[in-house]
Scaffold this motif. Structure first.
Motif, PDB file in Angstrom:
ATOM      1  N   LEU A 240       0.649  -1.117   0.020  1.00 19.37           N
ATOM      2  CA  LEU A 240       0.171  -0.208   0.132  1.00 19.37           C
ATOM      3  C   LEU A 240       0.877   1.284  -0.066  1.00 19.37           C
ATOM      4  O   LEU A 240       2.204   1.207   0.340  1.00 19.37           O
ATOM      5  N   PRO A 241       0.469   2.473  -0.469  1.00 16.42           N
ATOM      6  CA  PRO A 241       1.092   3.650  -0.295  1.00 16.42           C
ATOM      7  C   PRO A 241       1.402   3.970   0.920  1.00 16.42           C
ATOM      8  O   PRO A 241       1.009   3.515   1.922  1.00 16.42           O
ATOM      9  N   ALA A 242       2.750   4.730   1.071  1.00 14.92           N
ATOM     10  CA  ALA A 242       3.037   4.883   2.581  1.00 14.92           C
ATOM     11  C   ALA A 242       2.319   5.914   3.295  1.00 14.92           C
ATOM     12  O   ALA A 242       2.399   5.755   4.491  1.00 14.92           O
ATOM     13  N   HIS A 243       1.211   6.727   2.700  1.00 12.52           N
ATOM     14  CA  HIS A 243       0.547   7.431   3.623  1.00 12.52           C
ATOM     15  C   HIS A 243      -0.771   6.874   4.197  1.00 12.52           C
ATOM     16  O   HIS A 243      -1.451   7.203   4.924  1.00 12.52           O
ATOM     17  N   VAL A 244      -0.842   5.565   3.977  1.00 13.11           N
ATOM     18  CA  VAL A 244      -2.022   4.714   4.476  1.00 13.11           C
ATOM     19  C   VAL A 244      -1.614   4.656   5.899  1.00 13.11           C
ATOM     20  O   VAL A 244      -0.809   4.406   6.577  1.00 13.11           O
ATOM     21  N   ASN A 245      -2.983   4.709   6.865  1.00 14.80           N
ATOM     22  CA  ASN A 245      -3.040   4.320   8.243  1.00 14.80           C
ATOM     23  C   ASN A 245      -3.277   2.968   8.315  1.00 14.80           C
ATOM     24  O   ASN A 245      -4.576   2.538   8.239  1.00 14.80           O
ATOM     25  N   SER A 246      -2.336   2.092   8.751  1.00 14.62           N
ATOM     26  CA  SER A 246      -2.479   0.444   8.955  1.00 14.62           C
ATOM     27  C   SER A 246      -2.625   0.056  10.069  1.00 14.62           C
ATOM     28  O   SER A 246      -2.671  -0.866  10.392  1.00 14.62           O
ATOM     29  N   THR A 247      -2.511   1.076  11.211  1.00 17.28           N
ATOM     30  CA  THR A 247      -2.393   0.705  12.496  1.00 17.28           C
ATOM     31  C   THR A 247      -3.613   1.305  13.453  1.00 17.28           C
ATOM     32  O   THR A 247      -3.442   1.252  14.508  1.00 17.28           O
ATOM     33  N   SER A 248      -4.532   1.581  13.091  1.00 17.58           N
ATOM     34  CA  SER A 248      -5.500   2.457  13.621  1.00 17.58           C
ATOM     35  C   SER A 248      -6.192   1.046  14.223  1.00 17.58           C
ATOM     36  O   SER A 248      -6.323  -0.087  13.687  1.00 17.58           O
ATOM     37  N   LEU A 249      -7.143   1.440  15.496  1.00 22.38           N
ATOM     38  CA  LEU A 249      -7.845   0.260  15.895  1.00 22.38           C
ATOM     39  C   LEU A 249      -8.971  -0.225  15.158  1.00 22.38           C
ATOM     40  O   LEU A 249      -9.463  -1.487  15.129  1.00 22.38           O
ATOM     41  N   ARG A 250      -9.514   0.877  14.236  1.00 24.01           N
ATOM     42  CA  ARG A 250     -10.453   0.235  13.257  1.00 24.01           C
ATOM     43  C   ARG A 250      -9.962  -0.722  12.267  1.00 24.01           C
ATOM     44  O   ARG A 250     -10.577  -1.684  11.835  1.00 24.01           O
ATOM     45  N   VAL A 251      -8.862  -0.568  11.844  1.00 19.80           N
ATOM     46  CA  VAL A 251      -8.262  -1.382  10.839  1.00 19.80           C
ATOM     47  C   VAL A 251      -8.012  -2.635  11.544  1.00 19.80           C
ATOM     48  O   VAL A 251      -8.296  -3.785  10.944  1.00 19.80           O
ATOM     49  N   THR A 252      -7.372  -2.757  12.800  1.00 16.68           N
ATOM     50  CA  THR A 252      -7.043  -3.932  13.500  1.00 16.68           C
ATOM     51  C   THR A 252      -8.324  -4.910  13.789  1.00 16.68           C
ATOM     52  O   THR A 252      -8.305  -5.644  13.754  1.00 16.68           O
ATOM     53  N   GLY A 253      -9.673  -3.921  13.947  1.00 18.62           N
ATOM     54  CA  GLY A 253     -10.974  -4.639  14.373  1.00 18.62           C
ATOM     55  C   GLY A 253     -11.433  -5.286  13.056  1.00 18.62           C
ATOM     56  O   GLY A 253     -12.296  -5.697  12.895  1.00 18.62           O
TER      57      GLY A 253
END
Length: 292
Positions: free
Chosen positions: A97-110
């Motif tokens: 994925l592009p570098a600007h992606v937020n891949s660590t939020s709680l919503r992503v984790t869920g």
């Protein structure tokens, strides 16, 4: 952008906007394309578990009262506009994925990012990995235009009335509880613990719903998502409330068929919208909507 001959979202405008309210139904879309269903491991019924069933219909009367209603036709399981634009799970995709992606939020984790991995009850949506380009296209061609439209409605309202109040409309599972040992609420009013709307505005919303005989909780367990947080700036006269409706009031969650309670709830929400519009109209000049 359209699918199956229908726009993916639309604004239903009143003949004349009569007050500072804008209504938004971002999760009630039920346009499941053949391509999306083919990529999913779920049947047509199961994939609808995360849908805010018929919330756009529950609030349909707001346009006759003088408020615009923005509603999604695309399903939340396909794209969730109540997230940051790039909350994405790298495990879902076939390339980095592009570098600007937020891949660590709680919503992503869920599993509930901008492109969700799961529907309710932790059920995986997709058969395999998704094309990264397809995910980015959904964001660029649907997510961004949706928010541009919502931003424009709020800005136009703010210019015209000096204030703007966004009512972000959602539904929640019938079994939800607002706290340990408490009765299941019929509504939860979220204002991000006072940061997205004035305390007085929230108090009025709770009072109107309570006055109709409903059990109303505030902020727990739903304080408001990205939309409420992003658009609510009370100090600038921009207020955002999230309204969560208990689905048990109006739908059979197994069959997804409307129940006899739908019509009464629709009537009550018309009264709620009318009272909120009246509050907005009558408090503009004396500043009661200012942040407190």
């Amino acid at each position: 952008m359209s699918a199956c001959g229908r726009p993916l979202f639309e604004v239903v405008q009143p003949d004349r906007q009569s007050g500072p309210l804008v209504f938004n139904s971002p999760h009630s879309g039920r346009l499941y394309t053949d391509d999306f269903l083919a990529a999913s491991r779920l049947d047509r019924q199961t994939i609808r578990r995360s849908e805010d069933h018929h919330v756009d219909d529950l609030f349909a009367s707001v346009t006759a009262l003088g408020a615009p209603l923005l509603k999604a036709h695309f399903p939340r399981a396909w794209l969730d506009v109540n997230r940051e634009p790039y909350e994405l799970d790298p495990r879902m995709f076939d390339a980095p994925l592009p570098a600007h992606v937020n891949s660590t939020s709680l919503r992503v984790t869920g599993g509930l990012g901008t492109i969700p991995r799961l529907v309710a009850e932790n059920v995986d949506i997709y058969r395999g990995r998704l094309d990264v380009g397809e995910a980015l296209r959904r964001i660029e061609t649907v997510y961004r235009p949706y928010h541009a439209c919502l931003r424009r409605l709020i800005a136009q309202t703010h210019v015209r009335f000096g204030q703007a109040v966004l009512i972000d409309c959602h539904s929640m599972p019938a079994g939800i509880k607002s706290g340990s040992g408490q009765a299941r609420p019929d509504f939860i009013v979220g204002d991000r613990y006072g940061s997205s709307a004035s305390h007085e505005l929230t108090r009025v919303a709770v009072a109107v719903l309570s006055g109709l005989g409903y059990r109303v909780a505030r902020n727990k367990p739903y304080a408001g998502g990205f939309i409420t947080e992003h658009y609510g700036r009370p100090a600038r006269g921009l207020h955002a409330l999230q309204i969560e409706i208990n689905r048990g009031l109006y739908i059979d969650e197994t069959s997804l068929q409307l129940t006899a309670g739908f019509r009464q709830l629709q009537i009550d929400l018309t009264h709620f919208a009318d009272q909120m519009l009246e509050y907005g109209r009558t408090t503009l000049n004396d500043g009661l909507l200012a942040a407190q």
